[in-house]
Design a protein around this motif. Structure first.
Motif, mmCIF file in Angstrom:
data_model
loop_
_atom_site.group_PDB
_atom_site.id
_atom_site.type_symbol
_atom_site.label_atom_id
_atom_site.label_comp_id
_atom_site.label_asym_id
_atom_site.label_seq_id
_atom_site.Cartn_x
_atom_site.Cartn_y
_atom_site.Cartn_z
ATOM 1 N N GLY A 168 -9.417 -5.779 -7.909
ATOM 2 C CA GLY A 168 -8.229 -5.083 -8.400
ATOM 3 C C GLY A 168 -8.114 -5.172 -9.902
ATOM 4 O O GLY A 168 -9.095 -5.023 -10.643
ATOM 5 N N ASP A 201 -14.705 -3.855 -7.535
ATOM 6 C CA ASP A 201 -13.623 -3.155 -6.851
ATOM 7 C C ASP A 201 -13.996 -1.678 -6.725
ATOM 8 O O ASP A 201 -14.595 -1.106 -7.645
ATOM 9 N N ALA A 241 -11.866 0.942 -6.407
ATOM 10 C CA ALA A 241 -10.841 1.895 -6.846
ATOM 11 C C ALA A 241 -11.224 2.581 -8.154
ATOM 12 O O ALA A 241 -11.897 1.994 -9.010
ATOM 13 N N TYR A 265 -6.647 4.253 -11.316
ATOM 14 C CA TYR A 265 -5.732 3.900 -10.233
ATOM 15 C C TYR A 265 -4.784 2.794 -10.680
ATOM 16 O O TYR A 265 -5.179 1.862 -11.376
ATOM 17 N N GLN A 290 -17.715 -1.303 -10.553
ATOM 18 C CA GLN A 290 -16.959 -0.327 -9.763
ATOM 19 C C GLN A 290 -17.867 0.194 -8.663
ATOM 20 O O GLN A 290 -18.808 0.949 -8.912
ATOM 21 N N TYR A 345 -7.069 -3.925 2.300
ATOM 22 C CA TYR A 345 -7.383 -2.652 1.665
ATOM 23 C C TYR A 345 -8.546 -1.946 2.362
ATOM 24 O O TYR A 345 -8.773 -0.764 2.141
ATOM 25 N N GLU A 380 -4.240 6.157 -0.343
ATOM 26 C CA GLU A 380 -4.515 5.110 -1.318
ATOM 27 C C GLU A 380 -3.501 3.975 -1.214
ATOM 28 O O GLU A 380 -3.359 3.163 -2.135
ATOM 29 N N ASN A 440 -1.836 0.400 -0.224
ATOM 30 C CA ASN A 440 -2.425 -0.938 -0.265
ATOM 31 C C ASN A 440 -2.906 -1.414 1.097
ATOM 32 O O ASN A 440 -3.917 -2.104 1.202
#
Length: 304
Positions: free
Chosen positions: A60, A82, A84, A88, A114, A151, A207, A209
């Motif tokens: 995150g 992560d 995302a 984001y 990523q 997630y 999206e 959590n």
């Protein structure tokens, strides 16, 4: 070589100051950092040895990453991954938060990646080909999943992660919401999480959590099926300043929630289940009264 020793809670302001959302949201960041210190001291009660290398899956914005970077010290390293997009998050994006940490005192101890969590070996192979040698060998002293399992898309994804980690580390450290409440004011968070999850199970491409609220027993089943065994486990109660319960409750209390249910839940019986869970959440909130909402207990485990 000696170990670093546990992290003192008094270090929370120093670690939190490295995070971009310390100001003006210091009242939010400080409890989050204290919670991460509690997690790390549960996993590493004697600290870590110099040169320790840790892989964090589902990092995150880096709340746990910052604490890990402090723990491993100047000779250690944290590889934080992560899936995302970097844009984001709000009011601070993932990219902004990670970039801020990279420019601070812990920057040279962190490599950001990523990629999808199940694709971490391929992602690290790409780093090596790009000239970053920190990940050569892909062997880590520990792998951390801190509040990241919910997630994920479900058991299958978690199973692939545990399978992929065999031979790459001797320890997997997990922290996730327990679906347990030790005080009445935590029950609204439990019901909010289950309500949100019931809706998300009917949606694709969301999206939010919470995607799959796997209970501790389910996580253990998945790990054991992949050859891992629990070395230790415990449950801790987050401090009163942890806002996760309030945040999750807010997404379910929002007026738009009803529209989401109407649009995305085609089965009438399932729709009633979702709405009934929300009703139970509101009842728990009323029962909490002036105490307000506290975040539910957290399950902390160590797999070997």
């Amino acid at each position: 070589m000696s170990s670093s020793g546990p992290l003192s809670p008094s270090l929370a302001p120093q670690i939190a100051s490295a995070c971009i959302h310390t100001s003006p949201l210091s009242d939010v960041q400080a409890p989050q950092t204290l919670h991460r210190i509690a997690l790390l001291n549960t996993w590493f009660p004697s600290g870590v040895r110099p040169g320790t290398r840790i892989l964090e899956l589902g990092c995150g914005q880096g709340d746990t990453t910052a604490a890990l970077a402090h723990l491993v010290g100047p000779t250690g390293h944290v590889t934080a991954l992560d899936p995302a997009p970097l844009d984001y998050g709000a009011p601070v994006t993932l990219g902004e938060a990670q970039s801020h940490l990279s420019k601070g005192v812990y920057g040279d101890r962190i490599t950001w990646v990523q990629a999808e969590v199940v694709e971490w070996p391929e992602a690290l192979e790409g780093l090596k080909k790009g000239g970053k040698g920190e990940e050569e060998g892909f062997v880590f002293d520990a792998v951390v999943l801190a509040h990241s399992i919910w997630y994920m898309a479900g058991r299958d994804v978690l199973g692939k992660i545990f399978e992929g980690l065999r031979g790459k580390t001797g320890r997997v450290c997990v922290a996730e919401w327990s679906l347990q409440a030790s005080v009445p004011s935590q029950f609204p968070h439990v019901f909010a999480a289950l309500t949100r999850a019931a809706l998300e199970a009917q949606r694709t491409g969301s999206e939010e959590n919470i995607q799959s609220p796997l209970a501790p027993v389910a996580i253990k089943e998945v790990a054991e099926a992949s050859g891992w065994r629990v070395g230790s486990e415990s449950v801790i109660t987050p401090g009163e300043g942890m806002m996760d319960g309030e945040w999750e409750l807010g997404t379910v209390r929002a007026e738009g929630f009803f529209g989401d249910v109407e649009r995305d839940v085609g089965d009438g019986r399932v729709r009633e289940v979702v709405l009934s869970l929300r009703t139970a959440m509101m009842g728990a909130l009323r029962a909490a009264g002036k105490e307000g909402v506290r975040s539910m207990d957290v399950w902390v485990a160590d797999f070997a």
